[in-house]
Scaffold this motif. Structure first.
Motif, PDB file in Angstrom:
ATOM      1  N   LEU A  36       0.807  -1.219   0.000  1.00  0.00           N
ATOM      2  CA  LEU A  36       0.000   0.000   0.000  1.00  0.00           C
ATOM      3  C   LEU A  36       0.841   1.270   0.000  1.00  0.00           C
ATOM      4  CD1 LEU A  36      -2.735  -1.246   2.479  1.00  0.00           C
ATOM      5  CD2 LEU A  36      -2.892  -1.050  -0.002  1.00  0.00           C
ATOM      6  N   GLU A  54      -3.329   8.770   3.538  1.00  0.00           N
ATOM      7  CA  GLU A  54      -3.719   8.058   2.315  1.00  0.00           C
ATOM      8  C   GLU A  54      -3.834   6.545   2.523  1.00  0.00           C
ATOM      9  OE1 GLU A  54      -3.062   8.484  -2.399  1.00  0.00           O
ATOM     10  OE2 GLU A  54      -1.452   9.179  -1.100  1.00  0.00           O
ATOM     11  N   ASP A  56      -5.087   4.233   4.516  1.00  0.00           N
ATOM     12  CA  ASP A  56      -6.095   4.123   5.577  1.00  0.00           C
ATOM     13  C   ASP A  56      -5.848   2.947   6.512  1.00  0.00           C
ATOM     14  OD1 ASP A  56      -8.531   4.815   6.896  1.00  0.00           O
ATOM     15  OD2 ASP A  56      -9.512   3.158   5.840  1.00  0.00           O
ATOM     16  N   GLN A 108      -3.628  -4.373 -10.237  1.00  0.00           N
ATOM     17  CA  GLN A 108      -4.808  -4.042 -11.026  1.00  0.00           C
ATOM     18  C   GLN A 108      -5.683  -5.268 -11.270  1.00  0.00           C
ATOM     19  OE1 GLN A 108      -4.562  -2.764 -15.225  1.00  0.00           O
ATOM     20  NE2 GLN A 108      -5.843  -1.052 -14.589  1.00  0.00           N
ATOM     21  N   VAL A 110      -5.955  -7.807  -9.354  1.00  0.00           N
ATOM     22  CA  VAL A 110      -6.630  -8.089  -8.100  1.00  0.00           C
ATOM     23  C   VAL A 110      -7.799  -7.121  -7.888  1.00  0.00           C
ATOM     24  CG1 VAL A 110      -6.417  -8.129  -5.581  1.00  0.00           C
ATOM     25  CG2 VAL A 110      -4.598  -9.068  -6.997  1.00  0.00           C
ATOM     26  N   ALA A 111      -7.563  -5.853  -8.187  1.00  0.00           N
ATOM     27  CA  ALA A 111      -8.603  -4.839  -8.001  1.00  0.00           C
ATOM     28  C   ALA A 111      -9.836  -5.179  -8.840  1.00  0.00           C
ATOM     29  CB  ALA A 111      -8.066  -3.461  -8.376  1.00  0.00           C
ATOM     30  N   ALA A 114     -11.257  -8.697  -7.252  1.00  0.00           N
ATOM     31  CA  ALA A 114     -11.489  -8.782  -5.806  1.00  0.00           C
ATOM     32  C   ALA A 114     -12.952  -8.943  -5.400  1.00  0.00           C
ATOM     33  CB  ALA A 114     -10.893  -7.565  -5.116  1.00  0.00           C
ATOM     34  N   VAL A 118     -13.960 -12.180  -2.914  1.00  0.00           N
ATOM     35  CA  VAL A 118     -14.175 -12.095  -1.472  1.00  0.00           C
ATOM     36  C   VAL A 118     -15.454 -12.785  -0.986  1.00  0.00           C
ATOM     37  CG1 VAL A 118     -14.586 -10.555   0.476  1.00  0.00           C
ATOM     38  CG2 VAL A 118     -12.891  -9.967  -1.257  1.00  0.00           C
TER      39      VAL A 118
ATOM     40  N   ILE B   8      -5.962   2.044 -11.657  1.00  0.00           N
ATOM     41  CA  ILE B   8      -6.383   1.187 -10.560  1.00  0.00           C
ATOM     42  C   ILE B   8      -7.439   1.893  -9.727  1.00  0.00           C
ATOM     43  CG2 ILE B   8      -5.648   0.111  -8.405  1.00  0.00           C
ATOM     44  CD1 ILE B   8      -2.990  -0.480  -9.683  1.00  0.00           C
ATOM     45  N   ARG B   9      -7.249   3.172  -9.502  1.00  0.00           N
ATOM     46  CA  ARG B   9      -8.233   3.937  -8.737  1.00  0.00           C
ATOM     47  C   ARG B   9      -9.583   3.938  -9.448  1.00  0.00           C
ATOM     48  NH1 ARG B   9      -5.963   6.873  -4.618  1.00  0.00           N
ATOM     49  NH2 ARG B   9      -3.779   7.436  -4.832  1.00  0.00           N
ATOM     50  N   SER B  12     -10.939   0.349  -8.865  1.00  0.00           N
ATOM     51  CA  SER B  12     -11.291   0.153  -7.468  1.00  0.00           C
ATOM     52  C   SER B  12     -10.838   1.372  -6.685  1.00  0.00           C
ATOM     53  CB  SER B  12     -10.593  -1.096  -6.923  1.00  0.00           C
ATOM     54  OG  SER B  12     -10.743  -1.172  -5.520  1.00  0.00           O
ATOM     55  N   VAL B  15      -8.709   1.104  -3.070  1.00  0.00           N
ATOM     56  CA  VAL B  15      -7.542   0.276  -2.785  1.00  0.00           C
ATOM     57  C   VAL B  15      -6.955   0.658  -1.437  1.00  0.00           C
ATOM     58  CG1 VAL B  15      -5.332  -0.541  -3.621  1.00  0.00           C
ATOM     59  CG2 VAL B  15      -7.038   0.295  -5.229  1.00  0.00           C
ATOM     60  N   PHE B  16      -7.134   1.921  -1.075  1.00  0.00           N
ATOM     61  CA  PHE B  16      -6.515   2.406   0.146  1.00  0.00           C
ATOM     62  C   PHE B  16      -7.476   2.405   1.327  1.00  0.00           C
ATOM     63  CE2 PHE B  16      -3.738   4.392  -3.061  1.00  0.00           C
ATOM     64  CZ  PHE B  16      -2.572   3.777  -2.657  1.00  0.00           C
ATOM     65  N   THR B  17      -8.658   1.876   1.122  1.00  0.00           N
ATOM     66  CA  THR B  17      -9.634   1.833   2.202  1.00  0.00           C
ATOM     67  C   THR B  17      -9.492   0.554   3.016  1.00  0.00           C
ATOM     68  OG1 THR B  17     -11.186   3.077   0.837  1.00  0.00           O
ATOM     69  CG2 THR B  17     -12.078   1.951   2.769  1.00  0.00           C
ATOM     70  N   ASP B  18      -9.445   0.721   4.316  1.00  0.00           N
ATOM     71  CA  ASP B  18      -9.296  -0.408   5.224  1.00  0.00           C
ATOM     72  C   ASP B  18     -10.452  -1.396   5.045  1.00  0.00           C
ATOM     73  OD1 ASP B  18      -8.227  -1.946   7.148  1.00  0.00           O
ATOM     74  OD2 ASP B  18      -8.719  -0.640   8.835  1.00  0.00           O
ATOM     75  N   PRO B  21     -12.403  -5.112  -0.511  1.00  0.00           N
ATOM     76  CA  PRO B  21     -12.141  -6.411  -1.139  1.00  0.00           C
ATOM     77  C   PRO B  21     -10.736  -6.518  -1.722  1.00  0.00           C
ATOM     78  CG  PRO B  21     -14.321  -5.654  -1.744  1.00  0.00           C
ATOM     79  CD  PRO B  21     -13.660  -4.513  -1.023  1.00  0.00           C
ATOM     80  N   THR B  22     -10.282  -5.490  -2.377  1.00  0.00           N
ATOM     81  CA  THR B  22      -8.954  -5.538  -2.978  1.00  0.00           C
ATOM     82  C   THR B  22      -7.882  -5.807  -1.936  1.00  0.00           C
ATOM     83  OG1 THR B  22      -9.629  -3.954  -4.670  1.00  0.00           O
ATOM     84  CG2 THR B  22      -7.268  -4.272  -4.359  1.00  0.00           C
ATOM     85  N   ARG B  23      -8.009  -5.160  -0.779  1.00  0.00           N
ATOM     86  CA  ARG B  23      -7.028  -5.362   0.287  1.00  0.00           C
ATOM     87  C   ARG B  23      -7.093  -6.772   0.850  1.00  0.00           C
ATOM     88  NH1 ARG B  23      -5.908  -0.760   4.754  1.00  0.00           N
ATOM     89  NH2 ARG B  23      -5.484   0.993   3.367  1.00  0.00           N
TER      90      ARG B  23
END
Lengths: 121, 121
Positions: A36, A54, A56, A108, A110-111, A114, A118, B8-9, B12, B15-18, B21-23
């Motif tokens: 990340l 950024e 999170d 990408q 995975v994104a 995902a 899940v 990627i953004r 999804s 991606v940076f959200t806790d 699914p991607t995480r």
DNA sequence: CTGCATCCAATCTGATACTG
DNA sequence: CAGTATCAGATTGGATGCAG
């Protein structure tokens, strides 16, 4: 498939050996927070506080730890400006940018997949 | 760079959200043992004992846990043969093979660079 | 052989508090 | 702002023991 496991074995016959260099680096860059942070830096230079916000959910401890590890690996650079208040900027090194060229396609993929994958928490 | 973070953004935005699914998927496949197990399976079908021996250092507990997670994600398939003694085979699913097409280039890059990068234990 | 259950030690994480 | 120090809790790892 473009790259085979056999080719990797030829390059580093010890991918599966405990403690080998490949595993060590893999652990750094593919760690929960490593990915990340690297992703955040792909956009360009970031300050400590920006990364903290950024990425999170990351704690200060883990952000510091992750950045120090990646810096030691030569993947991330740290620039400190002697100002008041302090300003420190982090960025990908040339090695880091090269790394992300290989990691972004994976992330990408995975994104994209995902949501469909899940099912567990 | 072929794939941008911006793309990627778009795909999804979180991606940076806790907990997104991607995480979650990223944590599974890029975990310490997840990568190695997937790598071992890239060569083809493997039995429990083969994986245990091939992925040097993994405990039975972690191997079982890793395999169950990847199976739940639909990345690895598990086939049990009703024989005595028991025989269980693990293999990549179509999704898993697709995943490895993206992960192998990254691992290979790391394998090539690792020796030059490592400096800490 | 292929696992799962359990106990215990070693690590890793995270929230909070504090320094330069 | 940019970290470091500390302590408690969560995870992980190893060793057994046991079941299908």
């Amino acid at each position: 498939m473009m790259v085979s496991l056999a080719e990797i074995r030829e390059t580093s016959g010890e991918v599966f050996t405990d403690g080998c260099p490949t595993r060590v680096v893999l652990d750094h860059i593919m760690s929960k927070w490593g990915v990340l942070v690297l992703l955040a830096l792909t956009d360009g230079t970031r300050r400590w506080g920006e990364l903290r916000r950024e990425v999170d959910g990351i704690s200060e401890k883990m952000l510091a730890s992750t950045l120090r590890t990646l810096e030691a690996d030569g993947i991330v650079s740290r620039t400190s400006y002697p100002e008041v208040p302090p300003r420190v900027e982090y960025a990908l090194t040339e090695l880091g940018r090269e790394l992300m060229e290989h990691m972004l396609p994976l992330v990408q993929w995975v994104a994209v997949r995902a949501d469909g994958i899940v099912r567990e928490g």
